[in-house]
Structure formats: C-alpha cells, structure tokens
Design an enzyme around this catalytic site. Structure first.
Site, mmCIF file in Angstrom:
data_model
loop_
_atom_site.group_PDB
_atom_site.id
_atom_site.type_symbol
_atom_site.label_atom_id
_atom_site.label_comp_id
_atom_site.label_asym_id
_atom_site.label_seq_id
_atom_site.Cartn_x
_atom_site.Cartn_y
_atom_site.Cartn_z
ATOM 1 N N ILE A 42 38.682 48.277 44.513
ATOM 2 C CA ILE A 42 39.990 48.680 44.226
ATOM 3 C C ILE A 42 40.859 47.658 44.090
ATOM 4 C CG2 ILE A 42 40.513 48.686 46.725
ATOM 5 C CD1 ILE A 42 42.205 51.281 46.067
ATOM 6 N N LYS A 43 40.613 46.142 44.420
ATOM 7 C CA LYS A 43 41.185 44.902 44.281
ATOM 8 C C LYS A 43 41.396 44.663 42.877
ATOM 9 C CE LYS A 43 42.173 44.241 48.724
ATOM 10 N NZ LYS A 43 41.543 43.133 49.419
ATOM 11 N N ASP A 44 40.511 45.111 42.190
ATOM 12 C CA ASP A 44 40.952 45.041 40.557
ATOM 13 C C ASP A 44 42.413 45.637 40.061
ATOM 14 O OD1 ASP A 44 38.418 44.310 40.502
ATOM 15 O OD2 ASP A 44 37.722 45.456 38.987
ATOM 16 N N ALA A 47 45.033 43.318 42.246
ATOM 17 C CA ALA A 47 45.232 41.991 41.413
ATOM 18 C C ALA A 47 45.984 41.963 40.126
ATOM 19 C CB ALA A 47 43.972 41.267 41.357
#
Length: 351
Positions: A42-44, A47
């Site tokens: 989910i950090k895609d 970011a």
C-alpha cells in the site's frame, strides 16, 4: 492494456473473500490485497501521492533528490518512483532492515545510508530521522516525504483509496486496518465516515506500540508499531483499537497462507486476526480488511519455522492453538487483548 509507466499500475487491487477462516455466524470478511501493487504494498499509493503533490507545488524539483527514513515498504515504493521519474533516492535505514528490502531498493538504484547507533532505548527511528535532517541540509534540491507527518499521506487514501474501495464494495459495516504511520487508516476512515456514517473503524496495532498513547513495549512484527503518536494518525476517525501480539498476528498470517492461499505480510495477519475477533462479536457483519503488503518479504521470518522458534514465537503460536484453522478461530474469540474504544483526550469529540 498498455501503460506508459509502471506507476500507472498502482492501485485497483483485488478484494478477496475468506472462505475457510470464518466464524460461522453469518459474518463475512473481505480482504483488500495491497500486495498486488507493483512494488508490493500500500506504500506505493502513499509514496506516489506524496511525490506527485510535491512535484505539483515545487517542493520536489526536476532531477531532485528524495530522502526518507525507512526499513521497509516505503523505501521500495520510493526507489521504484525514483527510477521511473528520474530522481535520485537516498534511503536512511539501520542494521535491522530486512535483506529483501535492501536488495530490492539497490536493484532499482537507490542509495543507502545506514545508521548504526541506536538511541538509549535501542531503537533506530529517531536516529534515522536525525540523519535525514542532516542530509536535507547537505543535498541541494532534496525532498523529504516524511511519511509519518506529511498530510498528503492520509489525503491520498482519503481521495483515491477510499473511492476505489467504495466502488468495489459499496456496502459494508466495518473497516479493519493496521495503524502503521496512521496515513491509510485515517484517510480511508475520514472518507468512509462521510459517505457511510455507520461504518465502524477498527485500528489494529502491535501490543507495545505507543501510537494511541499506550506504554511503549517490544514487538517483533514488521509494519506495525511506533514509539510515539504519528502526526498522520487521526484518532477521532478510529472507533476501536485492537492491540495484537506477535504470535497472534504471525500465526494468522501463516494460516491465511495455508488455509486460504493468501500470502500476506505480518501486519495483514494482525489485521485479519482483529477482523476475526470483531466478526465473533458482530454476527452478520460485512468486514473489509486492508492487507498492506504481500508475504514474500517475510519468507525468512514469520514463515520460517526456525526463525520463529529461535525467538520463542513458534512456541507461543502452538500453545495458543494458532497452528490450526480451528485453533485460530478459537484464539480470535478470546484474544490476548480485546479491542477497546479508542483512547481520547478529555473533551475530544468523535467526527
């Protein structure tokens, strides 16, 4: 479909229903699989949202440098974005960072700064952030996303992830999400409570995390837990908090792989454990769980019997019965710590 950039493949992750790990009381658990993002988490989304906003307002200039403190998925996402958009990426990490993360970001051309001296409590988060501040002074045209405090973190999930979820699952009763930086649970819940006021939000965190003001302890799960309340966490959008212990989260992750074919990370295992407990208390409820990342990063940890046994976690998994589906469901009915209303300062109101 042909995409012009790998970054166009971020999002639109699938939702999968649990079929074998159910409470048998009419409740339903749906898992949103964020590990299907191109860099695996989910950090895609987080970011990309922070970088895109910084590009638009001039904080990140063409050919600039992205500097961030990370020991996991945020570093992988930023390394991917840097390679795709032509930025230098410098990641500040520490000796505890998993080899899988180091190899991933190095393959994408990111540079690593290793902080080797912990603080007085043995932690590296604050020393890493101090190194980031020094690098920001030394590197011209540098940008620090600061995932714990950047409001663009939560806004990305409020504006994009929540809308996507509502398109996929228009009607549900409960959102269960790992706390982490506070960004995705706060952003998702902010929009959900406006669009679906009856939705209950359950925040799952590591037992020992201080995100909600509880005393700081020790935990082994990655992707959960922090020694201070993160700036991106909005407790007013979280109805209940469930602190999960290592053996409960890791044991659940292992059972998801073996009983449902879902290879997810440690924070996802903890979140599903919290969802199973809530399902026991809410017959007939439809529950959506956000699984933040895939389990491939944890094959040498929570999916490795020897690693678990060396740390005494395997023994606790076995003692709690979490090594069988039936035992997992029984443990979720009687967790080590039950979910409780979110702690709030005196006079604080709910949204």
């Amino acid at each position: 479909m042909i995409h012009d950039s790998v970054l166009e493949t971020v999002g639109r992750t699938p939702v999968v229903r649990l079929n074998r790990l159910t409470m048998g009381n009419g409740s339903e658990i749906l898992v949103k699989m964020e590990g299907f993002n191109p860099a695996g988490s989910i950090k895609d989304r987080t970011a990309l949202g922070m970088v895109t906003r910084a590009e638009s307002d001039g904080r990140l200039k063409p050919d600039g440098t992205i500097v961030e403190s990370t020991s996991g998925n945020m570093g992988k996402a930023l390394a991917m974005i840097g390679a795709a958009r032509g930025y230098r990426v410098v990641l500040v990490t520490d000796p505890k960072a998993p080899r899988s993360m180091i190899e991933f970001v190095s393959a994408l051309g990111a540079e690593l700064e290793i902080v080797r001296t912990p603080d007085e409590n043995g932690g590296y988060q604050e020393p890493r952030r101090r190194r980031v501040r020094r690098l920001m002074e030394e590197i011209p045209d540098s940008f620090w996303p600061d995932q714990y405090n950047n409001p663009d973190n939560a806004s990305t999930h409020a504006e994009i992830t929540a809308r996507e979820l509502l398109d996929e699952v228009p009607e549900f009763d409960v959102l269960v999400a790992a706390v982490g930086t506070g960004g995705h649970i706060s952003g998702l819940s902010r929009t959900l409570k406006r669009e679906r006021p009856g939705v209950v939000t359950v925040g799952v965190d590591a037992d020992g995390s201080a995100a909600f003001g509880y005393p700081v302890g020790h935990w082994a799960m990655r992707g959960l837990g922090i020694a201070w309340p993160p700036g991106n966490l909005s407790p007013e959008y979280v109805d209940r908090v469930h602190l999960v212990r290592d053996h409960e989260g890791m044991g659940t992750g292992r059972m998801l792989a073996r009983s449902e074919g879902l290879l997810v990370g440690e924070s996802a295992g903890a979140a599903v454990f919290g969802a199973l407990h809530h399902a026991h208390l809410a017959p007939g409820a439809r529950i959506v769980v956000v699984a933040p990342d895939a389990g491939v990063n944890y094959l040498g940890e929570s999916f490795d019997d020897a690693w678990l046994r060396e740390r005494g976690i395997a023994q606790r998994i076995e003692a709690a019965g979490l090594d069988t589906p039936r035992g997992l469901l029984a443990a979720a009915r009687r967790p080590s710590r039950r979910a409780e209303p979110t702690p709030r300062p005196a006079g604080a109101a709910r949204p």
